[in-house]
Write a protein that holds these residues in place. Structure first.
Motif, mmCIF file in Angstrom:
data_model
loop_
_atom_site.group_PDB
_atom_site.id
_atom_site.type_symbol
_atom_site.label_atom_id
_atom_site.label_comp_id
_atom_site.label_asym_id
_atom_site.label_seq_id
_atom_site.Cartn_x
_atom_site.Cartn_y
_atom_site.Cartn_z
ATOM 1 N N THR A 126 0.825 -1.202 0.000
ATOM 2 C CA THR A 126 0.000 0.000 0.000
ATOM 3 C C THR A 126 0.861 1.255 0.000
ATOM 4 O O THR A 126 0.603 2.204 -0.755
ATOM 5 N N LEU A 127 1.893 1.266 0.842
ATOM 6 C CA LEU A 127 2.794 2.422 0.888
ATOM 7 C C LEU A 127 3.538 2.597 -0.439
ATOM 8 O O LEU A 127 3.690 3.722 -0.921
ATOM 9 N N ALA A 128 3.981 1.490 -1.023
ATOM 10 C CA ALA A 128 4.693 1.565 -2.302
ATOM 11 C C ALA A 128 3.771 2.085 -3.407
ATOM 12 O O ALA A 128 4.170 2.937 -4.205
ATOM 13 N N ALA A 129 2.541 1.588 -3.434
ATOM 14 C CA ALA A 129 1.596 2.048 -4.457
ATOM 15 C C ALA A 129 1.287 3.537 -4.297
ATOM 16 O O ALA A 129 1.167 4.259 -5.286
ATOM 17 N N GLY A 130 1.209 4.002 -3.060
ATOM 18 C CA GLY A 130 0.937 5.412 -2.815
ATOM 19 C C GLY A 130 2.108 6.319 -3.141
ATOM 20 O O GLY A 130 1.936 7.509 -3.376
ATOM 21 N N SER A 131 3.308 5.769 -3.165
ATOM 22 C CA SER A 131 4.491 6.598 -3.408
ATOM 23 C C SER A 131 4.945 6.588 -4.872
ATOM 24 O O SER A 131 5.895 7.279 -5.216
ATOM 25 N N VAL A 132 4.273 5.846 -5.726
ATOM 26 C CA VAL A 132 4.699 5.744 -7.123
ATOM 27 C C VAL A 132 4.728 7.106 -7.805
ATOM 28 O O VAL A 132 5.706 7.457 -8.471
ATOM 29 N N SER A 133 3.683 7.896 -7.635
ATOM 30 C CA SER A 133 3.650 9.193 -8.328
ATOM 31 C C SER A 133 4.768 10.109 -7.852
ATOM 32 O O SER A 133 5.379 10.818 -8.651
ATOM 33 N N ILE A 134 5.072 10.072 -6.566
ATOM 34 C CA ILE A 134 6.167 10.898 -6.030
ATOM 35 C C ILE A 134 7.504 10.421 -6.587
ATOM 36 O O ILE A 134 8.347 11.230 -6.993
ATOM 37 N N LEU A 135 7.696 9.102 -6.607
ATOM 38 C CA LEU A 135 8.961 8.552 -7.109
ATOM 39 C C LEU A 135 9.152 8.816 -8.596
ATOM 40 O O LEU A 135 10.255 9.133 -9.035
ATOM 41 N N VAL A 136 8.083 8.704 -9.377
ATOM 42 C CA VAL A 136 8.177 8.980 -10.814
ATOM 43 C C VAL A 136 8.478 10.454 -11.038
ATOM 44 O O VAL A 136 9.285 10.806 -11.900
ATOM 45 N N GLU A 137 7.874 11.316 -10.236
ATOM 46 C CA GLU A 137 8.117 12.749 -10.359
ATOM 47 C C GLU A 137 9.585 13.085 -10.063
ATOM 48 O O GLU A 137 10.182 13.915 -10.725
ATOM 49 N N ARG A 138 10.156 12.413 -9.076
ATOM 50 C CA ARG A 138 11.536 12.716 -8.673
ATOM 51 C C ARG A 138 12.588 12.021 -9.517
ATOM 52 O O ARG A 138 13.644 12.584 -9.782
ATOM 53 N N SER A 139 12.338 10.770 -9.895
ATOM 54 C CA SER A 139 13.387 10.008 -10.586
ATOM 55 C C SER A 139 13.022 9.606 -12.006
ATOM 56 O O SER A 139 13.849 9.037 -12.707
ATOM 57 N N GLY A 140 11.813 9.854 -12.424
ATOM 58 C CA GLY A 140 11.382 9.456 -13.756
ATOM 59 C C GLY A 140 10.980 7.990 -13.798
ATOM 60 O O GLY A 140 11.252 7.219 -12.875
ATOM 61 N N LEU A 141 10.337 7.612 -14.866
ATOM 62 C CA LEU A 141 9.851 6.241 -15.007
ATOM 63 C C LEU A 141 11.008 5.243 -15.072
ATOM 64 O O LEU A 141 10.955 4.172 -14.460
ATOM 65 N N ILE A 142 12.052 5.601 -15.777
ATOM 66 C CA ILE A 142 13.192 4.685 -15.893
ATOM 67 C C ILE A 142 13.901 4.551 -14.550
ATOM 68 O O ILE A 142 14.307 3.453 -14.164
ATOM 69 N N GLY A 143 14.013 5.635 -13.801
ATOM 70 C CA GLY A 143 14.576 5.560 -12.459
ATOM 71 C C GLY A 143 13.750 4.657 -11.561
ATOM 72 O O GLY A 143 14.287 3.910 -10.736
ATOM 73 N N LEU A 144 12.429 4.697 -11.736
ATOM 74 C CA LEU A 144 11.545 3.825 -10.965
ATOM 75 C C LEU A 144 11.771 2.359 -11.339
ATOM 76 O O LEU A 144 11.713 1.480 -10.479
ATOM 77 N N MET A 145 12.052 2.114 -12.611
ATOM 78 C CA MET A 145 12.352 0.738 -13.028
ATOM 79 C C MET A 145 13.629 0.240 -12.361
ATOM 80 O O MET A 145 13.712 -0.906 -11.923
ATOM 81 N N TYR A 146 14.636 1.110 -12.266
ATOM 82 C CA TYR A 146 15.869 0.736 -11.568
ATOM 83 C C TYR A 146 15.572 0.424 -10.102
ATOM 84 O O TYR A 146 16.063 -0.559 -9.550
ATOM 85 N N MET A 147 14.769 1.275 -9.472
ATOM 86 C CA MET A 147 14.430 1.050 -8.058
ATOM 87 C C MET A 147 13.685 -0.265 -7.865
ATOM 88 O O MET A 147 13.929 -0.987 -6.900
ATOM 89 N N ALA A 148 12.775 -0.565 -8.788
ATOM 90 C CA ALA A 148 12.023 -1.818 -8.686
ATOM 91 C C ALA A 148 12.957 -3.013 -8.809
ATOM 92 O O ALA A 148 12.845 -3.981 -8.057
ATOM 93 N N GLY A 149 13.902 -2.947 -9.742
ATOM 94 C CA GLY A 149 14.861 -4.039 -9.900
ATOM 95 C C GLY A 149 15.719 -4.228 -8.671
ATOM 96 O O GLY A 149 15.949 -5.352 -8.220
ATOM 97 N N ILE A 150 16.158 -3.121 -8.081
ATOM 98 C CA ILE A 150 16.981 -3.205 -6.875
ATOM 99 C C ILE A 150 16.163 -3.711 -5.692
ATOM 100 O O ILE A 150 16.661 -4.468 -4.858
ATOM 101 N N SER A 151 14.880 -3.336 -5.638
ATOM 102 C CA SER A 151 14.053 -3.774 -4.515
ATOM 103 C C SER A 151 13.844 -5.288 -4.505
ATOM 104 O O SER A 151 13.635 -5.872 -3.445
ATOM 105 N N TYR A 152 13.905 -5.932 -5.670
ATOM 106 C CA TYR A 152 13.813 -7.397 -5.695
ATOM 107 C C TYR A 152 14.972 -8.032 -4.940
ATOM 108 O O TYR A 152 14.835 -9.067 -4.317
ATOM 109 N N ILE A 153 16.116 -7.390 -5.016
ATOM 110 C CA ILE A 153 17.317 -7.955 -4.396
ATOM 111 C C ILE A 153 17.265 -7.815 -2.879
ATOM 112 O O ILE A 153 17.680 -8.701 -2.150
ATOM 113 N N PHE A 154 16.723 -6.690 -2.414
ATOM 114 C CA PHE A 154 16.672 -6.463 -0.970
ATOM 115 C C PHE A 154 15.295 -6.776 -0.460
ATOM 116 O O PHE A 154 14.917 -6.932 0.537
#
Length: 154
Positions: A126-154
């Protein structure tokens, strides 16, 4: 889908080769790496489109195409493929994470810990879904893809 069947076959091979822990770790890393690599490729496409738009001479291996339509089409195909890949993999990994947790916990530990694990997972989602728009605004869609890939590892 045929992709999901091939995925289950590959997972079964990995499982029989190295056991549950090895298979889960390997396939989680495959999903993470695919997310990061697709993000990197899309970043190259974006740089190419920016260079074409600014009428610059830029060559990153992709811009030699010099066609905005080709880059856009390849981006769409790549994103569709990633979507199908992740849709099949997410179901497998979700079930395998729960199966792995149940295999390492005793019946008593499982009855005590499964509810908090599921609850924390729901809160985190729920927290991740609510923060998507903020994260996309700050890092862009491609940056969000990087974050998603890294989050799988941790």
């Amino acid at each position: 889908s045929p992709f999901a069947v091939a995925l289950v076959w590959f997972y079964g091979k990995t499982l029989s080769h190295g056991g549950p822990s090895y298979a889960l770790r390997t396939h989680t890393l495959i999903v993470a790496a695919s997310q990061i690599v697709v993000g990197w490729i899309l970043r190259m496409f974006e740089q190419c489109l920016d260079a074409v738009e600014d009428d610059e001479d830029y060559d990153n291996g992709v811009c030699s195409l010099r066609s905005v339509d080709n880059v856009k089409t390849m981006s769409q195909v790549l994103l569709f493929t990633l979507f199908v890949f992740q849709s099949a993999y997410v179901q497998l990994l979700y079930a395998q994470h729960w199966a792995f947790i149940s295999s390492v916990l005793s019946a008593e530990e499982g009855s005590r810990l499964f509810a908090p694990i599921a609850g924390l997972g729901s809160i985190g989602s729920t927290l991740a879904a609510g923060s998507v728009s903020i994260l996309v605004e700050r890092s862009g869609l491609i940056g969000l893809m990087y974050m998603a890939g890294i989050s799988y590892i941790f």
